[in-house]
Design a protein around this motif. Structure first.
Motif, mmCIF file in Angstrom:
data_model
loop_
_atom_site.group_PDB
_atom_site.id
_atom_site.type_symbol
_atom_site.label_atom_id
_atom_site.label_comp_id
_atom_site.label_asym_id
_atom_site.label_seq_id
_atom_site.Cartn_x
_atom_site.Cartn_y
_atom_site.Cartn_z
ATOM 1 N N LYS A 1 0.840 -1.195 0.000
ATOM 2 C CA LYS A 1 0.000 0.000 0.000
ATOM 3 C C LYS A 1 0.877 1.246 0.000
ATOM 4 O O LYS A 1 1.780 1.372 0.830
ATOM 5 C CB LYS A 1 -0.912 0.007 1.227
ATOM 6 C CG LYS A 1 -1.917 -1.133 1.242
ATOM 7 C CD LYS A 1 -2.754 -1.086 2.503
ATOM 8 C CE LYS A 1 -3.734 -2.244 2.555
ATOM 9 N NZ LYS A 1 -4.529 -2.229 3.800
ATOM 10 N N LEU B 1 0.788 5.470 -0.021
ATOM 11 C CA LEU B 1 0.033 6.707 0.170
ATOM 12 C C LEU B 1 0.852 7.859 -0.382
ATOM 13 O O LEU B 1 1.995 8.082 0.041
ATOM 14 C CB LEU B 1 -0.248 6.931 1.659
ATOM 15 C CG LEU B 1 -0.924 8.252 2.041
ATOM 16 C CD1 LEU B 1 -2.293 8.387 1.384
ATOM 17 C CD2 LEU B 1 -1.038 8.381 3.561
ATOM 18 N N THR C 1 -3.025 5.138 -2.985
ATOM 19 C CA THR C 1 -4.010 6.119 -2.535
ATOM 20 C C THR C 1 -3.350 7.483 -2.631
ATOM 21 O O THR C 1 -2.247 7.675 -2.115
ATOM 22 C CB THR C 1 -4.438 5.866 -1.075
ATOM 23 O OG1 THR C 1 -5.038 4.567 -0.991
ATOM 24 C CG2 THR C 1 -5.413 6.925 -0.597
ATOM 25 N N GLU D 1 -5.423 6.602 7.187
ATOM 26 C CA GLU D 1 -4.740 6.368 5.907
ATOM 27 C C GLU D 1 -3.254 6.140 6.118
ATOM 28 O O GLU D 1 -2.649 5.251 5.521
ATOM 29 C CB GLU D 1 -4.921 7.574 4.977
ATOM 30 C CG GLU D 1 -6.280 7.722 4.362
ATOM 31 C CD GLU D 1 -6.396 8.983 3.523
ATOM 32 O OE1 GLU D 1 -7.423 9.101 2.808
ATOM 33 O OE2 GLU D 1 -5.501 9.858 3.576
ATOM 34 N N THR E 1 -0.819 2.409 5.581
ATOM 35 C CA THR E 1 0.037 2.337 4.403
ATOM 36 C C THR E 1 1.374 1.685 4.728
ATOM 37 O O THR E 1 1.795 1.630 5.887
ATOM 38 C CB THR E 1 0.251 3.739 3.794
ATOM 39 O OG1 THR E 1 0.692 3.593 2.451
ATOM 40 C CG2 THR E 1 1.274 4.539 4.576
ATOM 41 N N ASP E 2 2.028 1.174 3.696
ATOM 42 C CA ASP E 2 3.373 0.616 3.836
ATOM 43 C C ASP E 2 4.429 1.631 3.422
ATOM 44 O O ASP E 2 5.488 1.726 4.025
ATOM 45 C CB ASP E 2 3.527 -0.638 2.966
ATOM 46 C CG ASP E 2 2.507 -1.703 3.304
ATOM 47 O OD1 ASP E 2 2.473 -2.124 4.479
ATOM 48 O OD2 ASP E 2 1.725 -2.101 2.413
ATOM 49 N N LEU F 1 5.036 5.716 2.214
ATOM 50 C CA LEU F 1 4.521 7.082 2.159
ATOM 51 C C LEU F 1 5.392 7.894 1.211
ATOM 52 O O LEU F 1 6.613 7.885 1.328
ATOM 53 C CB LEU F 1 4.559 7.702 3.557
ATOM 54 C CG LEU F 1 4.183 9.180 3.673
ATOM 55 C CD1 LEU F 1 2.716 9.407 3.305
ATOM 56 C CD2 LEU F 1 4.479 9.693 5.086
ATOM 57 N N LYS G 1 7.222 1.951 8.409
ATOM 58 C CA LYS G 1 6.887 2.620 7.148
ATOM 59 C C LYS G 1 8.171 3.035 6.442
ATOM 60 O O LYS G 1 9.145 3.412 7.073
ATOM 61 C CB LYS G 1 6.051 3.886 7.385
ATOM 62 C CG LYS G 1 4.895 3.759 8.341
ATOM 63 C CD LYS G 1 3.756 2.964 7.785
ATOM 64 C CE LYS G 1 2.597 2.911 8.783
ATOM 65 N NZ LYS G 1 1.676 1.815 8.492
#
Length: 196
Positions: A3, A5, A38, A82, A86-87, A89, A132
């Motif tokens: 994921k 973001l 996203t 959100e 996430t993984d 950013l 992250k």
């Protein structure tokens, strides 16, 4: 599925250098793993600045908040959710007047939540946003890296570290307003992205 973001803060669209480089970075990440992206575009969907009422809601224990306070911080809760989900950013941060766009600062204000994304301890603050990877994509009209005017990447890196994100890599395109430097700088950053 990884994921991702993306936080876009450039007021420009087709001519934005940070948007161009973010697209390149997403393409590069997508070659290593399946990614679900996203995007929160702060220029298109601007966040309100925090107010006295916002801070009051932040500092009221969740089980004691009124319905009005819950409504006030609903957006902040969404933004924090959100981030936590996430993984990777990616923060696209052009330099505006020696700093980050005010839209990005507003985003940071909404996700900096005591007891939620960081906490204070006897030995100092501890970030609560763990595990992250972050990438910062910056673009500046002049040359600022390593000078006293370098307020963008160091600020974003400091903020991310404060909330617990310490795996940070920065891609900085400088001299975007200098015709003899722009293409060379963009090519260097794109090359660095390819070498991830």
């Amino acid at each position: 599925m990884t994921k991702v973001l993306v936080i876009q803060s450039s007021a420009l669209n087709e001519t934005s250098n940070t948007r161009l480089l973010t697209t390149k970075l997403l393409a590069r990440l997508g070659r290593d793993a399946q990614i679900a992206v996203t995007t929160r575009d702060l220029a298109q969907d601007q966040l309100p600045h925090i107010t006295d009422q916002t801070l009051g809601a932040f500092f009221t224990p969740a089980d004691q908040r009124s319905d009005e306070q819950n409504a006030i911080i609903a957006l902040s809760d969404t933004l924090v959710g959100e981030l936590m989900d996430t993984d990777i950013l990616i923060i696209a941060a052009p330099m505006y007047n020696f700093g980050v766009p005010s839209t990005l600062k507003a985003y940071f204000d909404h996700i900096a939540r005591a007891g939620v994304t960081f906490k204070y301890t006897e030995t100092g603050p501890v970030g609560l946003v763990q595990n992250k990877q972050a990438y910062i994509v910056t673009a500046t009209g002049g040359i600022h890296a390593g000078t006293p005017r370098d307020f963008v990447a160091p600020y974003v890196e400091t903020f991310l570290g404060f909330i617990g994100i310490n795996a940070v890599e920065t891609f900085a395109a400088e001299g975007m307003s200098m015709p003899d430097m722009k293409d060379q700088s963009l090519n260097q950053v794109m090359s660095a992205i390819e070498q991830l």
